[in-house]
Write a protein that holds these residues in place. Structure first.
Motif, PDB file in Angstrom:
ATOM      1  N   THR H  14      -3.110 -10.932   0.492  1.00 47.83           N
ATOM      2  CA  THR H  14      -3.234  -9.673   0.856  1.00 47.83           C
ATOM      3  C   THR H  14      -3.444  -9.407   2.406  1.00 47.83           C
ATOM      4  O   THR H  14      -3.717 -10.370   3.183  1.00 47.83           O
ATOM      5  CB  THR H  14      -4.561  -9.005   0.413  1.00 47.83           C
ATOM      6  OG1 THR H  14      -5.703  -9.639   0.668  1.00 47.83           O
ATOM      7  CG2 THR H  14      -4.621  -9.107  -1.097  1.00 47.83           C
ATOM      8  N   SER H  15      -3.068  -8.327   3.038  1.00 44.16           N
ATOM      9  CA  SER H  15      -3.223  -8.273   4.478  1.00 44.16           C
ATOM     10  C   SER H  15      -3.218  -6.719   4.627  1.00 44.16           C
ATOM     11  O   SER H  15      -2.355  -5.666   3.974  1.00 44.16           O
ATOM     12  CB  SER H  15      -2.100  -8.656   5.113  1.00 44.16           C
ATOM     13  OG  SER H  15      -2.134  -8.293   6.383  1.00 44.16           O
ATOM     14  N   GLU H  16      -3.839  -6.232   5.355  1.00 46.04           N
ATOM     15  CA  GLU H  16      -3.809  -4.681   5.928  1.00 46.04           C
ATOM     16  C   GLU H  16      -2.510  -4.706   6.999  1.00 46.04           C
ATOM     17  O   GLU H  16      -2.363  -3.304   7.220  1.00 46.04           O
ATOM     18  CB  GLU H  16      -5.158  -4.322   6.811  1.00 46.04           C
ATOM     19  CG  GLU H  16      -6.287  -4.311   5.702  1.00 46.04           C
ATOM     20  CD  GLU H  16      -7.543  -3.843   6.477  1.00 46.04           C
ATOM     21  OE1 GLU H  16      -7.481  -3.248   7.697  1.00 46.04           O
ATOM     22  OE2 GLU H  16      -8.582  -3.682   5.613  1.00 46.04           O
ATOM     23  N   ARG H  56      -3.689  -1.919   1.711  1.00 40.89           N
ATOM     24  CA  ARG H  56      -3.459  -3.337   1.810  1.00 40.89           C
ATOM     25  C   ARG H  56      -2.566  -3.809   1.123  1.00 40.89           C
ATOM     26  O   ARG H  56      -2.404  -3.624  -0.175  1.00 40.89           O
ATOM     27  CB  ARG H  56      -4.752  -4.069   1.406  1.00 40.89           C
ATOM     28  CG  ARG H  56      -5.003  -5.152   1.678  1.00 40.89           C
ATOM     29  CD  ARG H  56      -6.514  -5.833   1.008  1.00 40.89           C
ATOM     30  NE  ARG H  56      -7.589  -5.519   1.721  1.00 40.89           N
ATOM     31  CZ  ARG H  56      -8.241  -5.976   2.754  1.00 40.89           C
ATOM     32  NH1 ARG H  56      -7.628  -7.009   3.168  1.00 40.89           N
ATOM     33  NH2 ARG H  56      -9.280  -5.681   3.314  1.00 40.89           N
ATOM     34  N   GLN H  58      -0.341  -6.290  -1.199  1.00 40.62           N
ATOM     35  CA  GLN H  58      -0.775  -7.273  -1.934  1.00 40.62           C
ATOM     36  C   GLN H  58       0.714  -7.987  -2.432  1.00 40.62           C
ATOM     37  O   GLN H  58       1.288  -7.392  -3.321  1.00 40.62           O
ATOM     38  CB  GLN H  58      -1.359  -6.931  -3.245  1.00 40.62           C
ATOM     39  CG  GLN H  58      -2.736  -5.989  -3.011  1.00 40.62           C
ATOM     40  CD  GLN H  58      -3.037  -5.029  -4.163  1.00 40.62           C
ATOM     41  OE1 GLN H  58      -2.189  -4.513  -4.670  1.00 40.62           O
ATOM     42  NE2 GLN H  58      -4.318  -4.551  -3.768  1.00 40.62           N
TER      43      GLN H  58
ATOM     44  N   ASP I   3      -9.333 -10.906   4.673  1.00 36.58           N
ATOM     45  CA  ASP I   3      -8.487 -10.644   3.730  1.00 36.58           C
ATOM     46  C   ASP I   3      -8.475 -11.354   2.446  1.00 36.58           C
ATOM     47  O   ASP I   3      -8.273 -12.559   2.661  1.00 36.58           O
ATOM     48  CB  ASP I   3      -6.863 -10.457   3.914  1.00 36.58           C
ATOM     49  CG  ASP I   3      -6.676  -9.573   5.267  1.00 36.58           C
ATOM     50  OD1 ASP I   3      -6.931  -8.246   5.042  1.00 36.58           O
ATOM     51  OD2 ASP I   3      -6.237 -10.046   6.229  1.00 36.58           O
TER      52      ASP I   3
END
Lengths: 74, 74, 74, 74, 74, 74, 74, 74, 74, 74, 74, 74
Positions: H14-16, H56, H58, I3
């Protein structure tokens, strides 16, 4: 150094003997005119039936090869 | 001349030896009761594991055959 | 008696010889550390090409095994 | 006698008239430069909309043809 | 009143004219021996190529029909 | 005016930087030898792992281009 | 001992109560005419809507059974 | 020399920031406990929405690594 | 804050009662050894047939859980 | 200038005549209330069977249209 | 408390810059008229080609949002 | 009489009790604002996990309804 680009061709190899032999036939045929073949993926496996047994395996593969600097992608 | 119609049956052939042998077994079995089998397509390939190695290959195939003039499609 | 639960692991077996041999190799390797392997399913079949012929088959399989009472699913 | 190998090309035929006409157009175009075309498979069927009705059908097909002895697969 | 159960058969209809005609041919053929056909779904659309144009459409369909009280599902 | 026909080629673009850069690389390479490229579709996104991080993205795309009047589809 | 071959039939079971009941209905119906049913797989789950709620579940299943020595595969 | 066997694990990074960053995060995390990671494939790309924009990313990936001689596949 | 990364395991839950019960069984079993299970997805629904009715449902699920800071992904 | 966003709606067009006519009917119906329809994709092709022949084609399409500046996406 | 129900809309976001930017554009556009957007899934990634490079990314997403008590699902 | 056109909406129903209950909830919710709902298809079945058991089923369905003469398809 530049990032390599590959082209994929789709072939159907055939054999009266086995699935593996059909794959081999397709790759050997392709290698007669394509340099730098690197990998293959097997798609659909079909075949003809003759006299109540497998007549000829027909195996669809995709084969990838490196595009050289001055070689067309078409 | 009329356009032919084909019927497709789905079978699972099995073999302790190989995938190809499982396909052969299914087609030979089908040929005992179906005339005019023409082609097959391989679907799922599964198998049992026994004693830490392949026990028996189970290969799902669809096999097509010509429907004759007075033969039922059911 | 309780209902069994199975866990599935995904492996890629390889072989220079055949698709079946690649499957066998993956299952034998898995059997070194997993007890109670019960079945497998074949996924993608790929391979490398070297010198204009199949270099090494790479066969993705999923293998299922029984989770024992006190064995983790992780 | 050797086992034949086939190559598959992917085309998009278009037509303002019908899906079948779009398929026909793609095959006729391909036949201008490819000998020994043998079969086709229909993939995606799309189209543009203009003035509240179908503008032009766009039908993706794969067409297979026999590779001759001295013809490149590239 | 009981809940109906349906059986599905898979057929390939063919036609030199059109995809719709191939579907019609398969359903008419099936209707010669199956009562209570209720619906169909189109699967793969393929065809042969002859003389640089579509030779014969081959359309795979699944057709469903009501199983009657005393009719076998086999 | 005639209905246009398009040909689709399948390529794998690579990049150490990003998925988008891999796509760009494949299209730029294709454009060196194919005129009239019109669109692309992204297929599989894969990559190598080196030193515990992404080594090189490998993005499979299909790119479509207009077949000109006298250009072969092969 | 010979390798067993299985045939697969495709059915749609229905129920006003639940998905599981629809599956049960299809299998019970099939068992009236097919011996040696061994397993099933669930395909599509659909249903009708009546009066703003589920009217009847329609569950497509494939059911496999052992072909006996002298039983036709058709 | 023996044929290598690989194991595949499935992860969601995951990452923003971006899809690529989510992939990187998953691979870095996996590399903390898995030696010999060799390649990855991207599966589903999803994400949360917050305040009318992407919250975010995924990204589901499968990562493959070499099984060593004495390492369990479980 | 970092994350999160998730790992996915694939399981087959079984039950003589219902599909939902098979899912519950798999998740309860997994929860015995995996902390931080967060979600699941249902894959294939199969089952055995015994005495002309469903013997045991076999439901494949993927279950995702949070990887903790010092927990291996293997 | 801003980047356009499109919305996709899914429709089932029907016709007693042909697949193409069913598509046309769905698009004409949609065009009565949606401005700026731009393209469509054909999904599932099904139909009813009546009196041993096709009763009515049912063709699922997705149709895309431009969202205007002040038009809701809901 | 009642069980929430969500509706899913399908959109195509576009951008000349990147895949992520195309996703952002679609979500921002949707958020202008839909409250309670919660998540998205990426479907097909396509794009136009202009002057031998990516012209505009076209990314299909599905976005889900909570249906409120008195809000229509249509 | 004219050929009917149907519109399809995609929903996610949820329930702490069962998959069937989640489907029911989605259809009842949709029926509050959509007249003439006719059928549904089940897509993905997912759920949350809480306290080592199923928290809430999340079932994606597509529901079809008849478009009336003066009702918008948007």
């Amino acid at each position: 150094m530049t990032d390599p680009t590959y082209k994929i061709v789709e072939l159907v190899g055939t054999s009266e003997k086995s699935i593996s032999d059909a794959i081999d036939n397709a790759i050997k045929k392709a290698a007669q005119s394509i340099r730098h073949l690197g990998w293959f993926e097997v798609g659909q496996v079909r075949g003809s039936i003759a006299d109540g047994k497998v007549g000829r395996y027909q195996v669809t593969i995709k084969a990838g090869f490196t595009l050289e600097g001055d070689t067309g992608a078409g």
